[in-house]
Structure formats: C-alpha cells, structure tokens
Design a protein around this motif. Structure first.
Motif, mmCIF file in Angstrom:
data_model
loop_
_atom_site.group_PDB
_atom_site.id
_atom_site.type_symbol
_atom_site.label_atom_id
_atom_site.label_comp_id
_atom_site.label_asym_id
_atom_site.label_seq_id
_atom_site.Cartn_x
_atom_site.Cartn_y
_atom_site.Cartn_z
ATOM 1 N N GLY A 111 0.791 -1.226 0.000
ATOM 2 C CA GLY A 111 0.000 0.000 0.000
ATOM 3 C C GLY A 111 0.822 1.273 0.000
ATOM 4 N N VAL A 112 2.152 1.143 0.007
ATOM 5 C CA VAL A 112 3.038 2.310 0.082
ATOM 6 C C VAL A 112 3.663 2.579 -1.285
ATOM 7 C CG1 VAL A 112 5.144 3.247 1.113
ATOM 8 C CG2 VAL A 112 3.520 1.959 2.527
ATOM 9 N N ALA A 113 3.437 3.788 -1.800
ATOM 10 C CA ALA A 113 4.013 4.178 -3.089
ATOM 11 C C ALA A 113 5.394 4.795 -2.920
ATOM 12 C CB ALA A 113 3.089 5.162 -3.801
ATOM 13 N N ASP A 114 5.585 5.533 -1.838
ATOM 14 C CA ASP A 114 6.873 6.163 -1.569
ATOM 15 C C ASP A 114 6.929 6.471 -0.079
ATOM 16 O OD1 ASP A 114 9.385 7.141 -2.032
ATOM 17 O OD2 ASP A 114 8.751 8.925 -3.149
ATOM 18 N N ALA A 131 7.826 8.430 9.914
ATOM 19 C CA ALA A 131 7.722 8.105 8.493
ATOM 20 C C ALA A 131 6.739 9.032 7.796
ATOM 21 C CB ALA A 131 7.273 6.657 8.317
ATOM 22 N N TYR A 132 7.147 9.526 6.643
ATOM 23 C CA TYR A 132 6.254 10.253 5.742
ATOM 24 C C TYR A 132 5.931 9.295 4.604
ATOM 25 C CZ TYR A 132 7.294 14.529 8.253
ATOM 26 O OH TYR A 132 7.401 15.485 9.235
ATOM 27 N N VAL A 133 4.657 9.021 4.424
ATOM 28 C CA VAL A 133 4.240 7.952 3.525
ATOM 29 C C VAL A 133 3.287 8.470 2.454
ATOM 30 C CG1 VAL A 133 2.973 5.763 3.386
ATOM 31 C CG2 VAL A 133 4.554 6.173 5.287
ATOM 32 N N VAL A 134 3.537 8.039 1.225
ATOM 33 C CA VAL A 134 2.622 8.296 0.109
ATOM 34 C C VAL A 134 1.860 7.003 -0.149
ATOM 35 C CG1 VAL A 134 2.408 8.976 -2.304
ATOM 36 C CG2 VAL A 134 4.236 9.955 -0.884
ATOM 37 N N ARG A 135 0.539 7.062 -0.038
ATOM 38 C CA ARG A 135 -0.273 5.865 -0.277
ATOM 39 C C ARG A 135 -0.328 5.522 -1.765
ATOM 40 N NH1 ARG A 135 -3.878 8.774 3.316
ATOM 41 N NH2 ARG A 135 -4.262 7.678 5.291
ATOM 42 N N GLN A 136 -0.391 4.222 -2.046
ATOM 43 C CA GLN A 136 -0.722 3.783 -3.397
ATOM 44 C C GLN A 136 -2.159 4.201 -3.700
ATOM 45 O OE1 GLN A 136 1.108 2.515 -5.688
ATOM 46 N NE2 GLN A 136 2.734 1.248 -4.813
ATOM 47 N N ALA A 137 -2.432 4.508 -4.966
ATOM 48 C CA ALA A 137 -3.788 4.915 -5.342
ATOM 49 C C ALA A 137 -4.810 3.840 -4.990
ATOM 50 C CB ALA A 137 -3.839 5.224 -6.838
ATOM 51 N N ALA A 138 -4.366 2.584 -5.020
ATOM 52 C CA ALA A 138 -5.276 1.469 -4.737
ATOM 53 C C ALA A 138 -5.414 1.182 -3.244
ATOM 54 C CB ALA A 138 -4.789 0.212 -5.453
ATOM 55 N N ALA A 139 -4.743 1.993 -2.400
ATOM 56 C CA ALA A 139 -4.781 1.734 -0.953
ATOM 57 C C ALA A 139 -5.142 2.993 -0.173
ATOM 58 C CB ALA A 139 -3.433 1.190 -0.491
ATOM 59 N N PRO A 140 -6.293 3.606 -0.485
ATOM 60 C CA PRO A 140 -6.661 4.846 0.214
ATOM 61 C C PRO A 140 -6.951 4.636 1.696
ATOM 62 C CG PRO A 140 -8.509 4.050 -1.091
ATOM 63 C CD PRO A 140 -7.329 3.205 -1.465
ATOM 64 N N GLY A 141 -7.214 3.388 2.091
ATOM 65 C CA GLY A 141 -7.537 3.112 3.488
ATOM 66 C C GLY A 141 -6.345 2.764 4.353
ATOM 67 N N LYS A 159 14.075 0.006 16.456
ATOM 68 C CA LYS A 159 13.996 0.542 15.098
ATOM 69 C C LYS A 159 12.565 0.825 14.642
ATOM 70 C CE LYS A 159 18.217 -1.604 13.284
ATOM 71 N NZ LYS A 159 18.785 -2.485 12.226
ATOM 72 N N LYS A 160 11.599 0.603 15.504
ATOM 73 C CA LYS A 160 10.207 0.798 15.104
ATOM 74 C C LYS A 160 9.934 2.234 14.653
ATOM 75 C CE LYS A 160 8.139 -2.554 18.326
ATOM 76 N NZ LYS A 160 7.214 -2.667 19.486
ATOM 77 N N VAL A 161 9.089 2.380 13.647
ATOM 78 C CA VAL A 161 8.547 3.693 13.290
ATOM 79 C C VAL A 161 7.505 4.050 14.340
ATOM 80 C CG1 VAL A 161 7.091 4.912 11.630
ATOM 81 C CG2 VAL A 161 8.988 3.497 10.826
ATOM 82 N N ARG A 162 7.607 5.246 14.912
ATOM 83 C CA ARG A 162 6.747 5.609 16.038
ATOM 84 C C ARG A 162 5.799 6.765 15.733
ATOM 85 N NH1 ARG A 162 8.600 2.686 20.400
ATOM 86 N NH2 ARG A 162 10.494 1.538 19.852
ATOM 87 N N ASP A 163 5.860 7.271 14.518
ATOM 88 C CA ASP A 163 4.919 8.303 14.088
ATOM 89 C C ASP A 163 4.832 8.222 12.568
ATOM 90 O OD1 ASP A 163 3.165 10.401 14.072
ATOM 91 O OD2 ASP A 163 4.641 11.948 14.573
ATOM 92 N N VAL A 164 3.649 8.461 12.033
ATOM 93 C CA VAL A 164 3.432 8.391 10.584
ATOM 94 C C VAL A 164 2.590 9.582 10.150
ATOM 95 C CG1 VAL A 164 2.404 7.082 8.678
ATOM 96 C CG2 VAL A 164 3.548 5.865 10.547
ATOM 97 N N GLU A 165 2.999 10.194 9.054
ATOM 98 C CA GLU A 165 2.200 11.255 8.436
ATOM 99 C C GLU A 165 2.071 10.936 6.949
ATOM 100 O OE1 GLU A 165 2.357 16.076 7.555
ATOM 101 O OE2 GLU A 165 3.502 15.241 9.232
ATOM 102 N N PHE A 166 0.856 10.999 6.442
ATOM 103 C CA PHE A 166 0.626 10.737 5.023
ATOM 104 C C PHE A 166 0.727 12.042 4.239
ATOM 105 C CE2 PHE A 166 -1.512 7.190 7.138
ATOM 106 C CZ PHE A 166 -0.946 6.127 6.458
ATOM 107 N N ILE A 167 1.448 11.998 3.128
ATOM 108 C CA ILE A 167 1.666 13.181 2.303
ATOM 109 C C ILE A 167 1.409 12.837 0.838
ATOM 110 C CG2 ILE A 167 3.293 14.291 3.876
ATOM 111 C CD1 ILE A 167 5.580 13.163 2.276
ATOM 112 N N GLU A 168 1.289 13.875 0.019
ATOM 113 C CA GLU A 168 1.009 13.679 -1.405
ATOM 114 C C GLU A 168 2.242 13.209 -2.168
ATOM 115 O OE1 GLU A 168 -1.959 13.866 -2.956
ATOM 116 O OE2 GLU A 168 -2.808 14.104 -0.946
#
Length: 209
Positions: A111-114, A131-141, A159-168
């Motif tokens: 589900g992660v594009a970038d 982590a700053y994450v770009v969702r795949q178009a097929a994974a809006p949820g 090493k766990k990611v402890r915060d996530v923000e979704f960006i374009e």
C-alpha cells in the motif's frame, strides 16, 4: 568489474584498504554484512585539510583511516553498498537507526508508493523515527497503524517507526535524493502550530473560568 549487482558502488581499488566501523562503537569493526561507517585508507587518500587541523583530526584518525561519513555494508563477494549518511542517523535512546533501512522496508508494503523517514523530537524530548508515507492509489484506506505494524514485525524494537504522516509526495532533488530538510521544516511547523493551538485553547479555557 563484470556483472556488478544492482545498487552497489563497486569494489576496492588495488592498494586500498576499507573497514566498516560499528555504528555503536566506531573503535570496532561492524559484524560481517552489517551496516557501518565506511573508512578508507590508501595512497590516493588525502592527507588532510590545508590549515585546518581540527577538521583533519575529525575526519582522519591516528592510523590514517578516513572516516567518510557514509554508511555502507559489504556483501560476501566484496561489493560495497552505500545506504545512508552518518549525519542522518536517528539516535533513539542510545541506539542508532538508519532512515534508509526503514524506508526500504516501508516500500515493501503493497500500500506504500513512496516513503521517507526522519528523526523528530516527541513530547518527552526523545528523538524518534517518523515516516512520511505516500499511499498507493489502490490503498486509500492505509492507516498509520498498518504502516507501523508492518515495520514493527520486521525490525528490532528500537527501530520501530513511532509516528506516521501521510503526504502527497516525498520531496526529492532532481537526482532522486530525499530532501530531508524540507520534511524537518514541515514537522517543525506542524509542532509549532499544535503548540499555538494548545495555548489558544488553554487561554480560552482560563477566560471562561
């Protein structure tokens, strides 16, 4: 060299020595195949910075090893892979966390594009991987919990990611390099805005009492 594997920067030149230094204890070598700082020694390596003894001492040790600031690893066939920079390491509770390792892992999620990872300071004053994450178009949820669970199942606890923000889009230079400074500025602006909003709410609450 014949048939270099994808991602490698090559092998050592003749008369050149290399060490991969432990990220936790630079006086020791990293375990075979593990990531560490690349140190080089050889006749083609510079002697130091002209008129800058402090800068020279910070980069070249007493045995002539140049500490490159690159994080890399060597495979069983002697190919070197450069994966990150020491200055980009996230220092979480005494442990060193390489953003590039987490970014590569994030990209294995369908589900992660970038993705990009930086260190940010949490409410307790601890630097954590965000982590700053770009969702795949097929994974809006796709949720932050999904992302964090994907990483947590595959890395050591520190090493766990402890915060996530979704960006374009992940900000990148023309070369493809992640512009981490822009992400740090974005995080700082977000936290400043949250602080102002919290102060405003507190002031309004005091005014009503």
């Amino acid at each position: 060299a014949p048939n270099p594997p994808p991602g490698t920067v090559g092998k050592l030149l003749p008369s050149t020595e290399m060490r991969i230094l432990s990220l936790d204890d630079p006086s020791k070598d990293a375990a075979p195949g593990a990531d560490g700082e690349v140190a080089i020694r050889g006749p083609q390596v510079m002697k130091g910075y002209l008129g800058r003894p402090d800068a020279t001492a910070a980069m070249i040790d007493d045995e002539g090893w140049v500490h490159t600031g690159d994080i890399g690893r060597v495979d069983d066939d002697g190919w070197l892979y450069v994966v990150d920079r020491v200055k980009e390491l996230i220092k979480y509770k005494g442990f060193q966390v390489a953003p590039a390792e987490l970014e590569a892992l994030l990209l294995t999620h369908e589900g992660v594009a970038d993705a990009a990872v930086i260190g940010v300071i949490d409410a307790d004053g601890t630097e954590i991987p965000k982590a700053y994450v770009v969702r795949q178009a097929a994974a809006p949820g796709l949720t932050a919990e999904d992302v964090m669970a994907h990483v947590a199942a595959r890395v050591s606890p520190y090493k766990k990611v402890r915060d996530v923000e979704f960006i374009e889009a992940v900000p990148r230079a023309a070369s493809g390099k992640i512009l981490r400074r822009e992400l740090r500025d974005r995080d700082r602006e977000l936290r400043d805005r949250e602080l102002r909003d919290r102060e405003l709410r507190d002031r309004e609450l005091r005014d009503r009492t």
